[in-house]
Design an enzyme around this catalytic site. Structure first.
Site, PDB file in Angstrom:
ATOM      1  N   HIS A 164       0.834  -1.207   0.000  1.00  0.00           N
ATOM      2  CA  HIS A 164       0.000   0.000   0.000  1.00  0.00           C
ATOM      3  C   HIS A 164       0.868   1.257   0.000  1.00  0.00           C
ATOM      4  O   HIS A 164       0.656   2.176  -0.809  1.00  0.00           O
ATOM      5  CB  HIS A 164      -0.914  -0.035   1.224  1.00  0.00           C
ATOM      6  CG  HIS A 164      -1.783   1.161   1.402  1.00  0.00           C
ATOM      7  ND1 HIS A 164      -3.138   1.154   1.138  1.00  0.00           N
ATOM      8  CD2 HIS A 164      -1.506   2.429   1.836  1.00  0.00           C
ATOM      9  CE1 HIS A 164      -3.650   2.352   1.400  1.00  0.00           C
ATOM     10  NE2 HIS A 164      -2.675   3.147   1.830  1.00  0.00           N
ATOM     11  N   GLU A 165       1.854   1.314   0.901  1.00  0.00           N
ATOM     12  CA  GLU A 165       2.684   2.522   0.999  1.00  0.00           C
ATOM     13  C   GLU A 165       3.580   2.687  -0.224  1.00  0.00           C
ATOM     14  O   GLU A 165       3.799   3.810  -0.690  1.00  0.00           O
ATOM     15  CB  GLU A 165       3.508   2.490   2.279  1.00  0.00           C
ATOM     16  CG  GLU A 165       2.701   2.383   3.562  1.00  0.00           C
ATOM     17  CD  GLU A 165       1.551   3.377   3.653  1.00  0.00           C
ATOM     18  OE1 GLU A 165       1.671   4.493   3.099  1.00  0.00           O
ATOM     19  OE2 GLU A 165       0.520   3.041   4.268  1.00  0.00           O
ATOM     20  N   HIS A 174      -6.104   6.521  -2.419  1.00  0.00           N
ATOM     21  CA  HIS A 174      -6.882   5.488  -1.734  1.00  0.00           C
ATOM     22  C   HIS A 174      -8.079   5.016  -2.557  1.00  0.00           C
ATOM     23  O   HIS A 174      -8.098   3.911  -3.053  1.00  0.00           O
ATOM     24  CB  HIS A 174      -7.338   6.003  -0.371  1.00  0.00           C
ATOM     25  CG  HIS A 174      -6.207   6.155   0.599  1.00  0.00           C
ATOM     26  ND1 HIS A 174      -6.101   7.232   1.465  1.00  0.00           N
ATOM     27  CD2 HIS A 174      -5.127   5.382   0.844  1.00  0.00           C
ATOM     28  CE1 HIS A 174      -5.000   7.097   2.191  1.00  0.00           C
ATOM     29  NE2 HIS A 174      -4.395   5.986   1.837  1.00  0.00           N
TER      30      HIS A 174
END
Length: 599
Positions: A164-165, A174
């Protein structure tokens, strides 16, 4: 979680269309001492390997044409960035030692594994990363996107946090629902990310993809995919995992993959598996790859020779093969004809002392996978080998890439031990490729951070990695002043455009540098052009400034040498961008043999 920075208007080259072969994105992972004291982080090497495997599996199954490659991992013990906060991310990104390590290993992305942060109301912050952005839907990153490709991952959170990061660094937001709640659609704020659709996706009460927050969709289900409207899967409740022109992270990543993989020039050579195609001798005309020396107790763990290594039972043939692309890097091919162990005798170790055993292994047979073990083995008085699980490590290894095995242990000698060996073998007796074998005392000083280089040079013979266009596109070209290749800045939109690269982590504050570059404008049919170079510098306590490096009027189609000198101010460097530019925007600009020498 994301964190955006104001990016400059300098634009990178247009990304090429998605390629069939995935682009390799090199990543460096550092970790805090506290992270290794948690349940998830006790075996930090396995945890990091799991992060990479989760991300690459998600890319593959989602249809993303890039893969992460771990080029370096290290304990960060010279500073304290204990938890996932914006302040710690900023300090981590600006850490000069981290910047130097990034340059040494050519990491496109940099991650720190630490602890999550309690954010109140029953929530924790699991990760945070800077957002790589560009002009909306332009297909180009802003100039400083490559300099802010840093993120933090809480070791006490799930494996998806790491992917995700990294996604934020690559320009992903997002979800549409979360964009509505943030400032994305507020006209007072600049566009964030790469495309409007470069974001995650979810369906209320059903699922959320990697970039979307499940709680924003009233679910605990996180599908292990990046948003892709062309993918229908049971993990996405048998619905499309994205929405056209709305949430399509895969399309965005594939468009930007070339730029992401070129955030930094490749420093760790790529590897091939010569064993799968038969014995391949090391080409004598290739230069040796530039690699850090291992040191340690095994002597030549890089296999410049096979001295000291043998097959325990004589059922394997040993040979040296080159496993690098474009340079020479020997590995030891263990061609097993029956079950056998690769062994090397070592001098007695100190009982009770800590040691670290490590090495890289790949199966000879491509597209296969099985368990490989690396261990200290004791030969007893009767000739039998004694195996202690506490002094060994095992890992599932494939024939498609090298995997690193590493184990730290307190040495305990076996009873009636007469000899001691380092050994490597597979459970089934499969043939192996082995490289970078090392045994060292665990108390030894951690890997040192090298000083800034005295010479920074780009000849573009291996491509233009790390360089990008300044209001232009950039590519390698055979129009070179020397050698085979140079850089071409083309499709230049304005006068005063060309190409740039980040020197952050390569320069030493307060030093003087001599600059030189070969430059050319056009193909000989146009008029003269002014060429010039600047170093854009941001240092602590000073506003950003353009430091001139030289200028020269050149004849169209002819190579000329651009030279100058610059004195850097003292104080920590926050940004350093080398820009080589010219007039006559209707013509391509060619750049070769760029060099900065510390005086």
């Amino acid at each position: 979680m994301k964190k955006s920075l104001l990016c400059s208007t300098l634009a990178l080259a247009v990304a090429s269309a998605a390629q069939a072969a995935p682009k390799t994105v090199d990543i460096m992972v550092l970790y805090t001492p506290a992270a290794t004291q948690t349940a998830n982080g006790r075996d930090i090497d396995a945890r990091i390997a799991s992060y990479i495997e989760f991300a690459n599996t998600a890319y593959e199954k989602s249809g993303v044409n890039l893969r992460l490659r771990l080029v370096h991992k290290q304990r960060l013990d010279w500073a304290d960035y204990p938890t996932v906060t914006g302040a710690n991310l900023d300090r981590f990104m600006r850490d000069p030692q981290v910047q130097r390590l990034r340059e040494q290993y050519g990491a496109d992305l940099v991650s720190l594994v630490n602890r999550s942060q309690n954010s109140g109301n029953g929530y924790i912050t699991c990760g945070i990363g800077y957002m790589g952005s560009g002009d909306k839907n332009s297909g180009r990153f802003h100039g400083n996107a490559k300099d802010i490709a840093y993120n933090l991952t809480g070791v006490d959170c799930g494996l998806n946090t790491f992917a995700h990061e990294a996604g934020h660094n690559m320009g992903l937001r997002h979800s549409y629902e979360q964009d509505l709640e943030s400032s994305y659609y507020d006209p007072r704020y600049a566009h964030s990310g790469t495309y409007e659709w470069s974001r995650g996706y979810g369906v209320q009460g059903r699922f959320a993809t990697v970039m979307a927050y499940p709680h924003a969709f009233g679910t605990n289900k996180q599908a292990p995919f990046f948003a892709n409207p062309r993918l229908v899967n049971a993990e996405c409740a048998n619905q499309p995992c994205g929405r056209e022109e709305h949430a399509d992270a895969v399309r965005a990543l594939n468009s930007m993959a070339t730029q992401i993989a070129d955030f930094r020039p490749t420093k760790v050579p790529g590897t091939v598996n010569p064993g799968s195609g038969g014995d391949t001798p090391t080409p004598p005309d290739l230069p040796w790859c530039t690699k850090a020396k291992l040191g340690g107790l095994l002597g030549d763990g890089e296999f410049a020779s096979m001295e000291g290594w043998r097959a325990w039972s004589g059922n394997a043939q040993l040979s040296l093969v080159n496993v690098a692309k474009g340079c020479r890097d020997n590995a030891l091919l263990v061609d097993v004809r029956g079950f056998d162990l690769l062994v090397r005798p070592i001098a007695p170790l100190r009982a009770g002392s800590g040691y670290r055993l490590s090495g890289k292994v790949m199966l000879k047979a491509a597209n296969t996978r099985e368990t490989v073990r690396m261990a200290l083995l004791s030969e007893r008085a009767d000739g039998a080998l004694a195996y202690n699980p506490a002094q060994s490590v095992e890992l599932s290894v494939s024939g498609n890439e090298f995997s690193r095995l590493e184990k730290t242990f307190d040495y305990r000698p076996a009873a009636d031990q007469r000899n001691l060996y380092v050994a490597v073998w597979s459970d089934s007796g499969a043939s192996l490729l082995v490289d970078e074998m090392n045994l060292q005392e665990a108390q030894a000083a951690p890997p040192s951070v090298p000083p800034a280089p005295k010479r920074i040079a780009y000849d573009f013979e291996s491509g233009i990695g790390g360089w990008s266009g300044v209001h232009a596109s950039a590519r390698a070209t055979r129009v070179a002043s020397a050698g085979r290749l140079a850089l071409e800045a083309y499709q230049r939109r304005y006068a005063g455009t060309g190409a740039s690269t980040s020197l952050l982590g390569n320069l030493e504050a307060g030093r003087t540098y001599a600059f030189s570059a070969d430059v050319r404008v056009g193909d000989g049919r146009g008029s003269q052009a002014m060429t010039y170079a600047y170093l854009y510098l941001e240092s602590q306590g000073r506003p950003g400034e353009y430091l001139p490096l030289g200028y020269k009027v050149v004849e169209n189609g002819r190579w000329a040498s651009l030279r100058g000198q610059v004195q850097l101010p003292k104080g920590p460097i926050k940004r350093a961008e080398l820009m080589i530019l010219s007039g006559n925007q209707q013509e391509s600009m060619f750049i070769d043999n760029v060099q900065l020498l510390q005086k």
